[in-house]
Design a protein around this motif. Structure first.
Motif, PDB file in Angstrom:
ATOM      1  N   MET A   1      29.496 105.317  40.154  1.00  0.00           N
ATOM      2  CA  MET A   1      30.436 106.575  40.260  1.00  0.00           C
ATOM      3  C   MET A   1      29.906 107.785  40.305  1.00  0.00           C
ATOM      4  SD  MET A   1      33.517 106.802  37.962  1.00  0.00           S
ATOM      5  CE  MET A   1      34.741 108.220  37.902  1.00  0.00           C
ATOM      6  N   LYS A   7      37.825 112.609  38.906  1.00  0.00           N
ATOM      7  CA  LYS A   7      38.316 111.240  38.761  1.00  0.00           C
ATOM      8  C   LYS A   7      38.414 110.905  37.264  1.00  0.00           C
ATOM      9  CE  LYS A   7      38.026 110.327  43.383  1.00  0.00           C
ATOM     10  NZ  LYS A   7      37.629 111.921  43.834  1.00  0.00           N
ATOM     11  N   LYS A  31      32.831 102.541  41.463  1.00  0.00           N
ATOM     12  CA  LYS A  31      33.855 102.704  42.608  1.00  0.00           C
ATOM     13  C   LYS A  31      33.800 101.589  43.673  1.00  0.00           C
ATOM     14  CE  LYS A  31      35.193 106.022  46.219  1.00  0.00           C
ATOM     15  NZ  LYS A  31      35.027 107.425  46.886  1.00  0.00           N
ATOM     16  N   GLU A  33      35.447  99.826  47.305  1.00  0.00           N
ATOM     17  CA  GLU A  33      36.458 100.027  48.396  1.00  0.00           C
ATOM     18  C   GLU A  33      36.755  98.827  48.863  1.00  0.00           C
ATOM     19  OE1 GLU A  33      36.097 103.324  50.989  1.00  0.00           O
ATOM     20  OE2 GLU A  33      34.794 104.334  49.424  1.00  0.00           O
ATOM     21  N   TYR A  51      40.290  96.326  36.884  1.00  0.00           N
ATOM     22  CA  TYR A  51      40.337  97.580  38.141  1.00  0.00           C
ATOM     23  C   TYR A  51      41.466  98.608  37.739  1.00  0.00           C
ATOM     24  CZ  TYR A  51      37.855  93.672  40.351  1.00  0.00           C
ATOM     25  OH  TYR A  51      36.893  92.944  40.767  1.00  0.00           O
ATOM     26  N   TYR A  54      42.612 103.694  42.379  1.00  0.00           N
ATOM     27  CA  TYR A  54      43.043 105.132  42.730  1.00  0.00           C
ATOM     28  C   TYR A  54      43.518 105.309  44.075  1.00  0.00           C
ATOM     29  CZ  TYR A  54      41.327 109.886  43.778  1.00  0.00           C
ATOM     30  OH  TYR A  54      41.277 111.211  44.195  1.00  0.00           O
ATOM     31  N   VAL A 104      41.089 102.084  47.036  1.00  0.00           N
ATOM     32  CA  VAL A 104      39.778 102.504  46.445  1.00  0.00           C
ATOM     33  C   VAL A 104      40.035 102.201  44.869  1.00  0.00           C
ATOM     34  CG1 VAL A 104      38.448 104.703  45.751  1.00  0.00           C
ATOM     35  CG2 VAL A 104      39.539 104.314  48.104  1.00  0.00           C
ATOM     36  N   TYR A 106      38.389 101.640  40.706  1.00  0.00           N
ATOM     37  CA  TYR A 106      37.331 101.698  39.956  1.00  0.00           C
ATOM     38  C   TYR A 106      37.098 100.399  39.174  1.00  0.00           C
ATOM     39  CZ  TYR A 106      36.583 106.314  41.605  1.00  0.00           C
ATOM     40  OH  TYR A 106      36.346 107.546  42.346  1.00  0.00           O
TER      41      TYR A 106
END
Length: 194
Positions: A1, A7, A31, A33, A51, A54, A104, A106
């Motif tokens: 990250m 964030k 992070k 995707e 998770y 975002y 997206v 995290y």
């Protein structure tokens, strides 16, 4: 990250961190995707991650012995998702997690979460409160499935997940509500006529 305090502030609303604590958080939140259609978790996998969403939309679902899918949760922006039964009991997953709209996320591993608890104790309270709210929401959903009509469950679903219908298929919504897609169409027609 990469370093981006906004964030962290978004994920951990109302918490204030020192620069050192921010670096610790950045070191364990990863992070990732994923595109639509990606399966993050399959039944029988080992579960050691959760998770934070975002952006995007995911769903967790179970496939019964007859091959029927039962959607347990949709996860949208600012929600968390995992197979929590497996996550907390260290058993194998009974759920699948699928990306329904490019996402997206995290990712936080169980070990890294424990590390955060040790390094930044007030984060543990944050996660405990999240867990309490999630448990209450799941209990409320179970009670609504037992006591509400399908139309009432649909109305509650729309209130919980506004605008989600653009992102998910009708059979996903029907499986979440415990009804057929035909029943879902009928309920929508009846409600639009009101």
């Amino acid at each position: 990250m990469r370093s981006d305090n906004s964030k962290i502030k978004e994920i951990f609303k109302d918490l204030i961190f020192s620069k050192t604590e921010i670096k610790i958080i950045e070191s364990v939140f990863h992070k990732v995707e994923h595109s639509k259609g990606t399966v993050l978790l399959r039944a029988d996998d080992i579960v050691d991650k959760q998770y934070y969403i975002y952006s995007g939309c995911l769903r967790s679902y179970h496939i019964d012995t007859h091959g029927k899918e039962h959607t347990v949760q949709f996860a949208i922006k600012d929600w968390w998702i995992s197979d929590y039964t497996a996550y907390f009991s260290t058993s194998k997953s009974i759920m699948n997690i699928e990306v329904l709209r490019d996402a997206v996320l995290y990712r936080l591993s169980k070990d890294d979460k424990e590390y955060l608890y040790a390094q930044i104790p007030h984060i543990e309270s944050f996660f405990r409160k999240k867990l309490e709210r999630a448990f209450a929401a799941f209990q409320k959903r179970i009670l609504s499935n037992l006591s509400q009509t399908a139309a009432e469950r649909y109305t509650s679903f729309i209130n919980t997940y506004p605008n989600i219908e653009k992102s998910v298929k009708n059979y996903h919504i029907a499986s979440y509500l415990g009804i057929t897609t035909e029943s879902l169409s009928r309920i929508r027609k009846e409600l639009s006529a009101i």
